[in-house]
Write an enzyme that holds these catalytic residues in place. Structure first.
Site, PDB file in Angstrom:
ATOM      1  N   PRO A  28       0.483  -1.016   0.070  1.00 55.76           N
ATOM      2  CG  PRO A  28      -0.553  -1.304   1.332  1.00 55.76           C
ATOM      3  CD  PRO A  28       1.056  -1.662   1.051  1.00 55.76           C
ATOM      4  CB  CYS A  30      -0.535   8.009   0.765  1.00 56.41           C
ATOM      5  SG  CYS A  30      -0.635   7.078   2.067  1.00 56.41           S
ATOM      6  CD  GLN A 106      -2.339  -0.064   4.302  1.00 55.05           C
ATOM      7  OE1 GLN A 106      -2.621   1.235   4.202  1.00 55.05           O
ATOM      8  NE2 GLN A 106      -1.805  -0.004   4.815  1.00 55.05           N
ATOM      9  CG  HIS A 188      -2.762   0.941   8.182  1.00 52.91           C
ATOM     10  ND1 HIS A 188      -0.794   0.742   9.284  1.00 52.91           N
ATOM     11  CD2 HIS A 188      -1.484   2.228   7.288  1.00 52.91           C
ATOM     12  CE1 HIS A 188       0.038   1.822   8.267  1.00 52.91           C
ATOM     13  NE2 HIS A 188      -0.427   2.110   7.685  1.00 52.91           N
ATOM     14  CG  HIS A 191       3.879   2.571   8.657  1.00 47.25           C
ATOM     15  ND1 HIS A 191       3.681   2.383   7.272  1.00 47.25           N
ATOM     16  CD2 HIS A 191       5.017   1.389   9.031  1.00 47.25           C
ATOM     17  CE1 HIS A 191       4.594   1.439   7.162  1.00 47.25           C
ATOM     18  NE2 HIS A 191       5.029   1.334   8.266  1.00 47.25           N
ATOM     19  CE1 TYR A 193      -0.456   8.011   9.511  1.00 52.63           C
ATOM     20  CE2 TYR A 193       0.106   5.811   8.929  1.00 52.63           C
ATOM     21  CZ  TYR A 193       0.095   6.925   8.903  1.00 52.63           C
ATOM     22  OH  TYR A 193       0.955   7.572   7.055  1.00 52.63           O
ATOM     23  NE  ARG A 241       2.713  -2.955   5.641  1.00 53.69           N
ATOM     24  CZ  ARG A 241       3.530  -1.951   4.306  1.00 53.69           C
ATOM     25  NH1 ARG A 241       2.996  -0.804   4.293  1.00 53.69           N
ATOM     26  NH2 ARG A 241       4.078  -2.417   3.767  1.00 53.69           N
TER      27      ARG A 241
END
Length: 369
Positions: A28, A30, A106, A188, A191, A193, A241
């Protein structure tokens, strides 16, 4: 035939599961291309994802698709929080399928890292970096707790009612993704988030049932997995992920990931992708394949799952080595696929596949792979 280009089966709680034509996965990434700011994917997403499907990937993942408008990383992100977005994804999925690839979405919520400027050259040139200003349409963000760790406008700490509503948002997004025809849904949890923010002690400073102990910090993630698994058809694989390691002392570490991956597998997650970092100043390793050991650790913990490695895996021989050593079952290719949408076809040729075994669109047969 190299191992990279042998089919692989993703098991599921019920039904035959999903077989991928090879073990290359488009990671995935962006695209910051929804200039209408409504989350609806369009021709760019069809061209971008369709080109990688035609280029030979076994599984093609969308960019992070926000489960709520408030959960977008930027205002130009694609989404899956309403039916119009779901309908717009459907023809993209159909084209991916027409090229022999499986389609994955995702599902994402940026939490305290939401409402940031799109990472595009023009925005950077105009010094529009970080949190979107109120005059440019920025919005309030939510997270497990208030924090300045990201160098962004601090999120509001989520109430118990907001947490419950958020869990339902994940499930509703999964229903729309199924209706659009996706084969795999990926949560997700990496990272920095929202899900990762709950997992990491660096951002989760709550003192209630969602903070403190390992069990409490993983509670939101467990609830999300359970809700999405219930909404997502049992015959379709559910993926996640992880940031396998924050690479920060006192943060979420690989031992935590290994422990929680085993729990997630029992809850119905059958595919794991191992990235890292996203919270706090980076103190980890670098270089080609630097995250492969994280995938290997999870693979050892959940041997029956489909585990992919990601991060600076650019060379076909390097990707092959990841698989033949048993470190992972597949490789997720990101930036290398931005440079070359035909990465799998070129890789298969370089690894000695016969022309009949190279995954490429029939229209490209004259390319002499």
């Amino acid at each position: 035939m190299s191992k990279l280009f042998t089919p692989v089966h993703l098991a599921v709680p019920e039904g035959p599961g999903l077989t991928l034509r090879n073990r290359t996965v488009l990671a995935p990434m962006c695209q910051y291309s929804v200039t209408t700011l409504d989350g609806v994917p369009h021709a760019w997403h069809l061209a971008h994802l369709g080109a990688r499907a035609a280029g030979g990937f076994g599984l093609v993942f969308t960019e992070a698709a926000a489960i709520t408008a408030q959960g977008r990383i930027s205002d130009q992100d694609a989404g899956i929080w309403n039916d119009a977005q779901g309908r717009a994804w459907s023809p993209i999925v159909d084209f991916i399928h027409s090229q022999g690839a499986a389609a994955g979405i995702q599902l994402a919520h940026a939490g305290g890292k939401a409402s940031t400027y799109a990472w595009l050259p023009q925005q950077v040139a105009e010094h529009k970096i970080g949190s979107i200003s109120a005059t440019d349409g920025g919005w309030e963000t939510l997270g497990p707790a208030e924090t300045e760790i990201f160098g962004l406008t601090s999120p509001w700490s989520m109430t118990l009612e907001q947490i419950a509503a958020s869990v339902q948002d994940w499930a509703d997004a999964a229903l729309r993704a199924d209706a659009a025809g996706f084969d795999v849904a990926q949560i997700h949890a990496a990272h920095g988030y929202l899900v990762h923010q709950f997992l990491s002690p660096l951002t989760n400073t709550r003192t209630d049932a969602y903070g403190g102990s390992f069990e409490n910090r993983t509670r939101y993630a467990r609830e999300v997995i359970t809700a999405v698994r219930a909404a997502w058809p049992a015959h379709k694989p559910l993926a996640i992920r992880f940031s396998g390691d924050d690479w920060v002392e006192g943060g979420w570490r690989i031992a935590d990931t290994v422990r929680f991956a085993a729990e997630a597998f029992e809850l119905g997650v059958s595919a794991f992708d191992l990235s890292s970092a996203g919270i706090g100043k980076y103190h980890g390793p670098s270089g080609p394949g630097f995250q492969v050991p994280l995938a290997a650790a999870v693979k050892q913990a959940v041997p029956d799952a489909f585990v992919t490695a990601v991060g600076m895996i650019n060379d076909p021989s390097q990707a092959e080595q990841v698989l033949v050593t048993g470190s992972a079952d597949g490789v997720s290719i990101g930036r290398a696929a931005l440079k070359n949408p035909n990465w799998p076809a070129v890789a298969a040729s370089e690894l000695g596949a016969s022309r009949d075994d190279i995954p490429f669109a029939a229209q490209y047969w004259r390319a002499h792979w």
